[in-house]
Scaffold this motif. Structure first.
Motif, PDB file in Angstrom:
ATOM      1  N   LEU A  28       0.106  -0.257  -4.031  1.00  0.00           N
ATOM      2  CA  LEU A  28       1.491   0.055  -4.380  1.00  0.00           C
ATOM      3  C   LEU A  28       1.913  -0.767  -5.595  1.00  0.00           C
ATOM      4  N   MET A  29       2.297  -0.077  -6.645  1.00  0.00           N
ATOM      5  CA  MET A  29       2.734  -0.749  -7.862  1.00  0.00           C
ATOM      6  C   MET A  29       4.259  -0.774  -7.912  1.00  0.00           C
ATOM      7  N   ALA A  86       8.362   8.970  -8.476  1.00  0.00           N
ATOM      8  CA  ALA A  86       7.197   9.661  -9.042  1.00  0.00           C
ATOM      9  C   ALA A  86       6.400   8.727  -9.947  1.00  0.00           C
ATOM     10  N   PHE A  87       7.087   7.923 -10.751  1.00  0.00           N
ATOM     11  CA  PHE A  87       6.392   6.974 -11.612  1.00  0.00           C
ATOM     12  C   PHE A  87       5.686   5.901 -10.772  1.00  0.00           C
ATOM     13  N   GLN A  88       6.289   5.544  -9.652  1.00  0.00           N
ATOM     14  CA  GLN A  88       5.654   4.557  -8.773  1.00  0.00           C
ATOM     15  C   GLN A  88       4.343   5.111  -8.207  1.00  0.00           C
ATOM     16  N   VAL A  89       4.375   6.371  -7.750  1.00  0.00           N
ATOM     17  CA  VAL A  89       3.165   6.997  -7.214  1.00  0.00           C
ATOM     18  C   VAL A  89       2.119   7.166  -8.308  1.00  0.00           C
ATOM     19  N   SER A 129       1.740   5.341 -10.998  1.00  0.00           N
ATOM     20  CA  SER A 129       1.187   4.016 -11.303  1.00  0.00           C
ATOM     21  C   SER A 129       0.176   3.599 -10.246  1.00  0.00           C
ATOM     22  N   SER A 130       0.472   3.902  -8.990  1.00  0.00           N
ATOM     23  CA  SER A 130      -0.445   3.537  -7.911  1.00  0.00           C
ATOM     24  C   SER A 130      -1.763   4.287  -8.040  1.00  0.00           C
ATOM     25  N   ARG A 131      -1.694   5.561  -8.376  1.00  0.00           N
ATOM     26  CA  ARG A 131      -2.928   6.341  -8.533  1.00  0.00           C
ATOM     27  C   ARG A 131      -3.743   5.855  -9.726  1.00  0.00           C
ATOM     28  N   LEU A 132      -3.071   5.497 -10.808  1.00  0.00           N
ATOM     29  CA  LEU A 132      -3.789   4.995 -11.976  1.00  0.00           C
ATOM     30  C   LEU A 132      -4.391   3.614 -11.703  1.00  0.00           C
ATOM     31  N   MET A 133      -3.676   2.772 -10.953  1.00  0.00           N
ATOM     32  CA  MET A 133      -4.221   1.466 -10.589  1.00  0.00           C
ATOM     33  C   MET A 133      -5.435   1.633  -9.690  1.00  0.00           C
ATOM     34  N   ASP A 134      -5.364   2.594  -8.774  1.00  0.00           N
ATOM     35  CA  ASP A 134      -6.505   2.857  -7.917  1.00  0.00           C
ATOM     36  C   ASP A 134      -7.718   3.268  -8.741  1.00  0.00           C
ATOM     37  N   ALA A 141       0.824  -1.212   0.000  1.00  0.00           N
ATOM     38  CA  ALA A 141       0.000   0.000   0.000  1.00  0.00           C
ATOM     39  C   ALA A 141       0.858   1.262   0.000  1.00  0.00           C
ATOM     40  N   LEU A 142       0.276   2.306  -0.571  1.00  0.00           N
ATOM     41  CA  LEU A 142       0.870   3.639  -0.566  1.00  0.00           C
ATOM     42  C   LEU A 142      -0.162   4.569   0.059  1.00  0.00           C
TER      43      LEU A 142
END
Length: 331
Positions: free
Chosen positions: A182-183, A247-250, A252-257, A85-86
């Protein structure tokens, strides 16, 4: 050679084995309780006493099957149980008190993660000069971390007398929390979330509290996903490369959400969020320090404890909702 249909059928049979075993135990115990009930009127007092004890025990087992075993087996397996999780924290109404409360929430979730055996790391933090934290991002790594923490999305309120209050008045402050899946970089699904041609990348100098520059190199990174308008800025890492990766990790997490929310909406034909359709802009929990209680507004539960018992109640409520959705699909 087995066909794909045969393999799929065998897989389904294997997945149904726990439910079949539970049903067999249920049928056997029902048979035993019927046999035992006839002995409750036995003329022998010793036999009646033994029958009563066995009847009570069997009733307890059958009740547990109905309330716990069958619901747990009928709820669909979570497709996100493997995800970490993020957690994004943003202070809201309440000024300095809100920033101080954010810091306390951040430490609370770090302790909770430690108790669960997860790894918790603050990956971004924006302090305020008066004390406290304006916003932060907490990375929580561990199996089922997202499934446990997703209930925490929403606005958390605190009602207490701030340390800066001289007249003893109770203030209400708020912190917004968004929990994202979290991606990881090696997750194959990350590539499906965006196209690089849709990403606008900007670099700039990192800034400190109050807006002053803290270094002379352009190490800070800001990403903008043009189709959705999602923007992510990262400057806490030492180099531009590290900030870019984070930044790309965050992003990706927002897009997955967003993807998970969209799929949930399509599946239920109605807009629902993580718990009972509550939007993240709505308050989800109030911490009342004066009365030493915490209330979760989504399920109307008040306890004299913090997150532990609340999370179990929210999980139960979510599972009951999933079962209700399944029954509606059958109808």
């Amino acid at each position: 050679m087995s066909s794909p249909e045969d393999v799929n059928r065998l897989k389904q049979v294997k997945e149904m084995e726990p439910l079949q075993n539970a049903w067999d135990r249920w049928a056997e115990n029902r048979k035993l309780i019927d046999e035992t009930s006839s002995l409750l009127e036995d003329p022998d007092p010793a036999m009646r006493s033994m029958a009563a004890d066995e009847y009570t025990e069997l009733t307890k087992v059958l009740t547990e099957d109905l309330e716990t075993t069958f619901p747990s087996l009928l709820v669909p397996k979570s497709e996100t149980e493997h995800l970490s999780a993020l957690m994004e924290f943003k202070s809201g109404a309440g000024g300095v008190e809100s920033s101080l409360f954010l810091g306390e929430l951040l430490r609370m979730y770090q302790r909770f993660a430690m108790e669960k055996g997860w790894q918790a790391q603050i990956v971004a933090q924006n302090d305020v000069e008066e004390g406290g934290i304006k916003d932060a991002i907490l990375e929580v790594k561990g199996v089922t971390a997202y499934d446990h923490l997703r209930w925490e999305s929403g606005v958390h309120r605190v009602q207490r007398v701030p340390a800066t209050e001289t007249k003893g008045r109770v203030h209400t402050s708020a912190v917004a929390i968004v929990v994202l899946p979290l991606m990881e970089e090696n997750d194959s699904k990350t590539e499906e979330l965006y196209n690089m041609s849709d990403i606008k990348i900007e670099v700039m100098r990192a800034r400190g509290a109050g807006g002053q520059h803290v270094n002379r190199t352009e190490s800070a990174v800001r990403l903008t996903h043009v189709p959705t308008g999602i923007t992510v800025s990262m400057q806490d890492e030492r180099s531009q490369h590290q900030n870019r990766r984070r930044a790309f990790q965050v992003l990706s997490s927002r897009l997955m959400d967003q993807k998970l929310q969209r799929e949930m909406k399509e599946r239920r034909d109605t807009r629902r969020n993580l718990v009972n359709g509550a939007d993240r802009s709505d308050k989800v929990r109030t911490y009342n320090f004066a009365q030493e209680r915490v209330t979760d507004h989504r399920i109307g539960l008040t306890v004299m404890n913090l997150t532990g018992s609340l999370q179990e109640a929210l999980k139960k409520h979510h599972n009951e909702t999933l079962m209700e959705d399944q029954m509606n699909e059958v109808d």
